[in-house]
Design an enzyme around this catalytic site. Structure first.
Site, short mmCIF file in Angstrom:
data_model
loop_
_atom_site.label_atom_id
_atom_site.label_comp_id
_atom_site.label_asym_id
_atom_site.label_seq_id
_atom_site.Cartn_x
_atom_site.Cartn_y
_atom_site.Cartn_z
N ARG A 92 84.57 66.16 66.34
CA ARG A 92 84.46 66.33 67.64
C ARG A 92 83.38 67.15 68.45
O ARG A 92 83.63 68.00 69.08
CB ARG A 92 85.82 66.61 68.20
CG ARG A 92 86.75 65.29 68.08
CD ARG A 92 88.16 65.73 68.52
NE ARG A 92 89.04 64.85 68.18
CZ ARG A 92 90.61 64.90 68.02
NH1 ARG A 92 90.97 66.04 68.37
NH2 ARG A 92 91.32 63.90 67.62
N ARG A 106 84.87 68.55 74.84
CA ARG A 106 85.11 69.41 76.07
C ARG A 106 85.11 70.66 75.85
O ARG A 106 85.22 71.48 76.72
CB ARG A 106 86.65 69.05 76.40
CG ARG A 106 86.62 67.64 76.89
CD ARG A 106 88.13 67.14 77.12
NE ARG A 106 88.83 66.89 75.95
CZ ARG A 106 90.16 66.60 75.80
NH1 ARG A 106 90.79 66.79 77.00
NH2 ARG A 106 90.76 66.58 74.71
N ASP A 120 84.14 56.22 70.15
CA ASP A 120 85.83 56.13 70.12
C ASP A 120 86.37 55.24 69.12
O ASP A 120 85.83 54.00 69.14
CB ASP A 120 86.47 56.29 71.42
CG ASP A 120 87.95 56.56 71.48
OD1 ASP A 120 88.72 55.62 71.17
OD2 ASP A 120 88.42 57.74 71.49
#
Length: 343
Positions: free
Chosen positions: A24, A28, A74
């Site tokens: 990841r 974010r 994803d």
């Protein structure tokens, strides 16, 4: 023979400084990611926009100089391509239409009918193959059949994967049919990623740890073995990383059973244990606790050095034990990399 450090580690070389990337790593915690996601409108729109998906994949490479970039996508795009309805609830994660009956299984598309939906993903790979720095390895990926099936059966993520375990017990034929469809479809999906330019493949079995005994062999080991064998038959020399998260003792021998070139280790086991029990079979990836990316400081430096030290006698790719979290401090990522590369 390439001199890319991750490919060397995957071939079994013991390097003085381990190559590093993070699960990841495009995400974010980075302000530039949040800006690009806002431009895309929502998460799925970002996944299916090749230019923007490539941009967020490149952002952590520009910022940190990781040794690898992993395709931004994803694991649930594959079931969507098979005909499942998929959407994301803000703050709650993915929601899907469920597959729990023979009729619902029969209504799904076949393995050869997924590529129209997934075409933008392959285009993202092609863009990245052109635009990544020459020293950076491009990793493609998919979810493992068991993990993807748990979402398809429950219609969402669950803490204990209870609905999937219940279907496995109540209707073994439907459950096994879904696993088989996901296995064959994953082979086709990953093959297209390799054809588009992915140099390494990673298989994420995020919920492998809830499979016990023979179920672990049947639904974590065997699907991975089938996928890896077929990919290596099609693409000789293709390196493959397997991540059966929280497998515990199941990590032991996983590489030999499946044919994986590297086993990624989560942080529920120690680096010392993994070095003794898993690294003897080849490359290991892992396994710094992601919480250090939030808290930083001297504990981050010490823990990073300890992971490097524990795995220093064998082939090793440095990574976290799971994905970096949205509340991580970008400065802590830089500190981790500096600690790895400068000692």
């Amino acid at each position: 023979m390439t001199d890319k450090t991750i490919l060397r580690a995957l071939r079994g070389e013991v390097l003085p400084t381990p190559p590093v990337w993070m699960m990841r790593q495009a995400g974010r915690y980075l302000p530039e990611y949040r800006a690009t996601r806002a431009e895309a409108g929502d998460f799925l729109s970002l996944c299916y926009n090749p230019e923007l998906a490539a941009e967020v994949t490149l952002q952590p490479i520009r910022r940190y100089g990781f040794d690898a970039a992993i395709l931004f996508a994803d694991i649930l795009l594959l079931p969507q391509a098979l005909g499942v309805d998929l959407w994301f609830e803000t703050g709650e994660g993915p929601r899907m239409s469920t597959v729990t009956t023979p009729a619902e299984l029969a209504a799904l598309k076949g393995k050869d009918d997924i590529h129209d939906t997934l075409g933008p993903i392959y285009e993202t790979v092609r863009i990245l193959s052109r635009e990544l720095p020459k020293e950076t390895t491009l990793i493609g990926f998919a979810g493992a059949p068991w993990t993807v099936a748990t979402y398809m059966i429950a219609g969402r993520g669950t803490k204990d994967q209870g609905p999937a375990h219940a279907l496995k017990a109540a209707d073994r034929a439907t459950f096994a049919g879904l696993i088989d469809l996901l296995t064959t479809s994953t082979i086709e999906y990953l093959s297209k990623q390799v054809e588009a330019g992915a140099e390494v493949i990673k298989i994420f079995d995020s919920w492998a740890g809830s499979l016990k005994g023979q179920d672990f062999e049947d639904f974590a080991v065997e699907p991975a073995r089938r996928i890896i064998a077929e990919l290596k038959a099609r693409f000789p020399g293709l390196p493959i990383i397997a991540f059966p998260r929280e497998a515990g003792e199941g990590y032991i021998g996983f590489a030999k059973k499946t044919g994986a070139d590297c086993v990624a280790i989560d942080n529920s086991v120690s680096a010392e244990w993994a070095a003794a029990n898993v690294q003897k079979d080849g490359c290991v990836q892992g396994n710094l606790d992601p919480r250090h990316m939030v808290t930083g400081g001297r504990p981050l430096i010490d823990a990073t050095r300890e992971v490097v030290r524990a795995f220093s006698k064998g082939p090793h790719i440095f990574n976290l034990g799971h994905g970096i979290t949205p509340d991580a401090d970008p400065e802590n990522v830089a500190l981790m990399i500096e600690t790895i590369r400068k000692g």
